[in-house]
Each structure stands twice: as C-alpha cells, then as structure tokens.
Design an enzyme around this catalytic site. Sequence first.
Site, mmCIF file in Angstrom:
data_model
loop_
_atom_site.group_PDB
_atom_site.id
_atom_site.type_symbol
_atom_site.label_atom_id
_atom_site.label_comp_id
_atom_site.label_asym_id
_atom_site.label_seq_id
_atom_site.Cartn_x
_atom_site.Cartn_y
_atom_site.Cartn_z
ATOM 1 N N ARG A 121 -8.684 -0.792 5.937
ATOM 2 C CA ARG A 121 -9.088 0.253 4.991
ATOM 3 C C ARG A 121 -8.235 0.148 3.729
ATOM 4 O O ARG A 121 -7.268 -0.605 3.678
ATOM 5 C CB ARG A 121 -8.953 1.646 5.627
ATOM 6 C CG ARG A 121 -7.576 1.856 6.224
ATOM 7 C CD ARG A 121 -7.071 3.227 6.139
ATOM 8 N NE ARG A 121 -6.841 3.666 4.781
ATOM 9 C CZ ARG A 121 -5.797 3.302 4.027
ATOM 10 N NH1 ARG A 121 -4.873 2.457 4.469
ATOM 11 N NH2 ARG A 121 -5.667 3.773 2.802
ATOM 12 N N ALA A 135 -9.127 0.427 -0.638
ATOM 13 C CA ALA A 135 -10.125 -0.294 -1.439
ATOM 14 C C ALA A 135 -9.800 -1.786 -1.628
ATOM 15 O O ALA A 135 -10.627 -2.654 -1.288
ATOM 16 C CB ALA A 135 -10.304 0.409 -2.775
ATOM 17 N N GLN A 174 -4.295 9.504 6.845
ATOM 18 C CA GLN A 174 -3.708 8.243 6.343
ATOM 19 C C GLN A 174 -2.316 8.471 5.748
ATOM 20 O O GLN A 174 -1.480 7.568 5.769
ATOM 21 C CB GLN A 174 -4.614 7.614 5.272
ATOM 22 C CG GLN A 174 -5.920 7.070 5.794
ATOM 23 C CD GLN A 174 -7.043 8.079 5.637
ATOM 24 O OE1 GLN A 174 -6.825 9.288 5.695
ATOM 25 N NE2 GLN A 174 -8.256 7.606 5.448
ATOM 26 N N ASP A 218 -10.350 4.353 -5.465
ATOM 27 C CA ASP A 218 -11.385 3.557 -4.800
ATOM 28 C C ASP A 218 -12.414 3.039 -5.795
ATOM 29 O O ASP A 218 -13.019 1.998 -5.579
ATOM 30 C CB ASP A 218 -12.045 4.384 -3.700
ATOM 31 C CG ASP A 218 -11.041 4.608 -2.576
ATOM 32 O OD1 ASP A 218 -10.218 5.528 -2.694
ATOM 33 O OD2 ASP A 218 -11.038 3.812 -1.625
HETATM 34 O O1 MRU Z 1 -10.757 5.904 3.371
HETATM 35 P P1 MRU Z 1 -9.635 5.012 2.950
HETATM 36 O O2 MRU Z 1 -8.414 5.196 3.794
HETATM 37 O O3 MRU Z 1 -10.060 3.580 2.822
HETATM 38 O O4 MRU Z 1 -9.324 5.540 1.494
HETATM 39 C C1 MRU Z 1 -8.380 4.917 0.685
HETATM 40 C C2 MRU Z 1 -7.941 5.819 -0.370
HETATM 41 O O5 MRU Z 1 -8.650 6.663 -0.846
HETATM 42 C C3 MRU Z 1 -6.567 5.632 -0.841
HETATM 43 O O6 MRU Z 1 -6.059 6.835 -1.282
HETATM 44 C C4 MRU Z 1 -6.384 4.666 -1.922
HETATM 45 O O7 MRU Z 1 -6.029 5.285 -3.063
HETATM 46 C C5 MRU Z 1 -7.371 3.710 -2.323
HETATM 47 S S1 MRU Z 1 -6.840 2.180 -1.755
HETATM 48 C C6 MRU Z 1 -5.442 1.697 -2.654
#
Ligand code: MRU
Length: 380
Positions: free
Chosen positions: A46, A48, A230, A271
């Site tokens: 997981r 982005a 997370q 993301d």
């Molecule tokens: O659902 P996820 O855990 O994949 O979401 C990731 C996020 O939203 C993080 O906060 C992040 O900022 C993006 S990835 C560097």
Amino acid sequence: MDHVRLSEAGDGVIILDQSLLPAEEKYIELETLEEMTEAIKKLQVRGAPAIGIFAGYALAALSKQQCRPQAIRSCCGASGTSDEGFLQIMQAQGDVLKAARPTAVNLAWAVDRVIHAVRVEMFRARREDPTRLNVNAGARRLAKAAEKEARAIHEEDKNMCLAIAKFGLEEVQKVCREKGQEGPIGILTHCNAGPLATSEYGTALGPIILGKEQGVEFRVFADETRPLLQGARLTTYELQKAGVDVTLICDNMASSVMKKGLIHAVFVGCDRVAANGDTANKIGTSGLAILAKHYGIPFYVLGPSSSVDLNCPTGEDIPIEERDPEEIRSKYYEKPMAPEGVKCFNPSFDVTNADLIAGIITERGVCRYPYTESLSALRD
Ligand code: MRU
C-alpha cells in the site's frame, strides 16, 4: 532490503506483507495476477508510490511468465510469439491491476509506463529490420524491456524520496528559524507516507528520517488513522525504528496537540494531486488542513511528481475509493463495535483544497499556491 522487489527468477514479486505489521515481519511471493491484485486490494502492499512500484514489477513478472514455452503456444499459436499478442495480454493484465485501487494515480501511471516501454521496444525491433513485414521482437526481449522499466521506476522513486526529504527538511527548518522556534521540531502526520509507502526515505516522513541522520531533532505526533490504523501500525513502527521521538494519538486529538503549541508543521503524503493543487490523501487529511489553518500552522503535502495528475483538473475529478464497512464495524476489534448491519460510509480518501496547502514538496522543489502554475512547471 527492498520491501517490494522482483523475485530472483524474475517471475514473481516479493513484498513485505504490510497487513501483518507491526506484529509480524513476513515477506511473501506473489505469482499470479489474482494474487497480485488481491495484495493491492487487501493493502498487503500500500501507499501510492509503493503500489506503483509493485504494479511495475507485477507486469514485469507476468511478462516473464509469458516467455514460458507453454504460455507462448497458448497465447500466440504454435508458430511462435506475436508481439501484438504479448502486448494484448499485458494490457489486459494492466487493466486488472489498475482497477484494484482507483484513487492513487501512481498505480495507473506505472502500468501505462511499463506498457509504453514494451511498445517502444516492439517498434524498435521492427525498425531494426525494415525489409521484413511483421517482424517480432519476441517475448523474451519484450519481457526484458518490462523489467528494465519497472526497475527504473523503483530507482527513480528512491531518488525522488531523497530529494523530497532534502527540500522538506530545508523548508521546515526555515519556517522554524523565521518563527524563532528552538528545540525539537514538532510535526503532525497522518496515515503512513514513510519508506513502506514508497521506497527508502518515504515522502512525508523523509525530512524527519533524513533530519534524524543529520542530528536535527523532531518530535512527531502520529494520528492512528482510522479505520485501518496505518498511522498506529506503520508510521510509529517506522519512526521508532529510525530512532525518532514519536507519540501516537487518536485522530480526534489533533486539535488538542495543535492548540498546546506542540506542532510546528503538518506533513502528509498524497495519493493524487490535481492540476489545481487539490490533494487526495487518506481520509481525515482535509480536516487536519482546516485545523492547521485555524491555528496558523503550515500544512505541507509531500509527494513525487508521479503523484501529480495534470490530466485531473480539480479534486472533484479524483475518484475516491470506498471500502468494506466491516473495516469500521468490526475489524481490529475483539467484538464488533457497532450493531450488526448498521449503515456505514467508508471512503478511504478525502480531498484537501489547494488554498489550505502551504507548499507541495516534490523532488523538483516546493510548489506554491496558485498551484495551477507551479505544478504545470513539473511537466517540463
Ligand atoms: O490506503 P493507503 O494506506 O494506501 O493510503 C496511503 C495514504 O493515503 C498515505 O497517507 C500516503 O500519503 C500516500 S502514499 C505516500
């Protein structure tokens, strides 16, 4: 060790299963398209940029599998390989991977980039022998091109994270100097935008981890980040490992730590950033930006240019993933914490308005409002 990588044989992808952290550090190998897609959906991989890196390797591994004699016969007939057939299969696999999670643009970006590299290789082969019609590069050559591109995406992400970390560190030190702030720098972060969500330094956690290496002291408050935690499971785990002073808080405590003057800047990842700077990030991020404005605390988004989607005009155009209600009702609880069947709304992301963002920190530097101009310069 890279937590997303190609297997030794090149026909599988190895990941650190993030759904088991912090209790268990377990690497798993994924070989089929179905396993790979499920790993994205279940958040075993997981963040982005990390799902972009993963998708690149997934296509490389599946391309390698297309080189197996049996695969060549079944997709292209006994006559041998057909580049078009190879690409058609790859495109279909890419579409399945892309559909696994809609919000983070890096996933689709990486899939398109690897497929484009393979197509370029196909045309290169044709140009090498213009006297023959329908000349084929062949599955092995195309699979090599896919692997090369996937590795390039990964390497670039490492470099981008380091550059973001440097710019972010410089920026927050400057802000603290200007305000006469001494002592540890107080940061609030949400969800996880550390090495696990990217590669090496991470994005939002990059300046903090780099700062620690350089002797700059930070005091970080990490939102637990309901419903999938997370922040609690991954951000505190990464910062503890890096030796950073980190305190876990519930999401509804952010205002309280800001009001006490413990926060000098908010750092979050992203993301997808729309062309006007509106930014989709983990649900709860936009509320933090509003709070930060109330308390006069600068709110920064940190992310690679691969998370900027100039084809997406505003935040309204960003698709927001909705997830299983059980994540709210029962997941992580010993017993369900809501009546069975109660209605739930579980969007995974929200959009922070561009005018609440003090800077979008990319590998190219800090973009400032109005973002339509500063972000479009990233295209050059
Ligand atoms: O659902 P996820 O855990 O994949 O979401 C990731 C996020 O939203 C993080 O906060 C992040 O900022 C993006 S990835 C560097």
